[in-house]
Scaffold this motif. Structure first.
Motif, short mmCIF file in Angstrom:
data_model
loop_
_atom_site.label_atom_id
_atom_site.label_comp_id
_atom_site.label_asym_id
_atom_site.label_seq_id
_atom_site.Cartn_x
_atom_site.Cartn_y
_atom_site.Cartn_z
N GLN A 87 0.82 -0.95 -0.06
CA GLN A 87 0.02 0.01 0.05
C GLN A 87 0.81 1.27 -0.22
OE1 GLN A 87 -2.83 0.19 3.33
NE2 GLN A 87 -4.25 1.48 1.94
N PRO A 123 1.27 5.44 -0.27
CA PRO A 123 0.57 6.72 0.46
C PRO A 123 -0.65 7.20 -0.38
CG PRO A 123 2.84 6.84 0.90
CD PRO A 123 2.75 5.55 -0.31
N GLY A 124 -1.80 7.07 0.26
CA GLY A 124 -3.00 7.78 -0.52
C GLY A 124 -3.58 6.91 -1.52
N LYS A 125 -3.17 5.51 -1.51
CA LYS A 125 -3.62 4.62 -2.59
C LYS A 125 -4.17 3.24 -1.78
CE LYS A 125 -0.58 5.87 -6.34
NZ LYS A 125 0.28 5.25 -7.39
N GLU A 126 -4.84 2.55 -2.54
CA GLU A 126 -5.40 1.21 -1.97
C GLU A 126 -4.38 0.25 -1.97
OE1 GLU A 126 -10.07 1.70 -3.57
OE2 GLU A 126 -8.66 0.08 -4.35
N ARG A 127 -4.75 -0.89 -0.90
CA ARG A 127 -3.75 -1.93 -0.92
C ARG A 127 -3.83 -2.75 -1.97
NH1 ARG A 127 -3.61 -4.63 4.94
NH2 ARG A 127 -3.47 -2.78 5.33
#
Length: 119
Positions: free
Chosen positions: A39, A41-45
């Motif tokens: 994951q 920063p600021g994104k989905e896993r």
């Protein structure tokens, strides 16, 4: 209590390599498929790599295919992720998870380990 503990993260220059480990404190380790996610920063896993309970099959996200290798050592209850030719876009927190094959459910997660690739 089951625990998954990741290690091996760190800072590396682009083009370099890192090897992540995920140690499982569970006697039934061999019953689980093991999966790496990441994951940013600021994104989905996102899914990274998967190895079946037997170790006979592996699967990779297209973005890491040919660069990353997942493996497992049942004697050590540990799954590994060897990462080569790292790119800045590989920067993320990497998590391992244990998936029960018959249900597809992720029963256990590690706490994550940070990988940072500098350009």
């Amino acid at each position: 209590q089951v625990q998954l503990v990741e290690s091996g993260g760190g800072l590396v220059q682009a083009g370099g390599s890192l090897s992540l480990s995920c140690a499982a404190s569970v006697r039934t380790f061999t019953r689980y498929n093991m999966v790496w996610f990441r994951q940013a920063p600021g994104k989905e896993r996102d899914f990274v790599a998967h190895i079946t309970w037997s170790g006979s099959n592996t699967y990779y996200a297209d973005s890491v295919k040919g660069r990353f290798t997942i493996s497992r050592d049942t004697a050590k209850n540990t799954v590994y992720l060897q990462m080569n030719s790292l790119k800045p876009e590989d920067t993320a927190v990497y998590y391992c998870a244990a998936q029960f094959p018959s249900t597809g459910r992720y029963d256990y997660w590690g706490q994550g380990t940070q990988v940072t690739v500098s350009s």
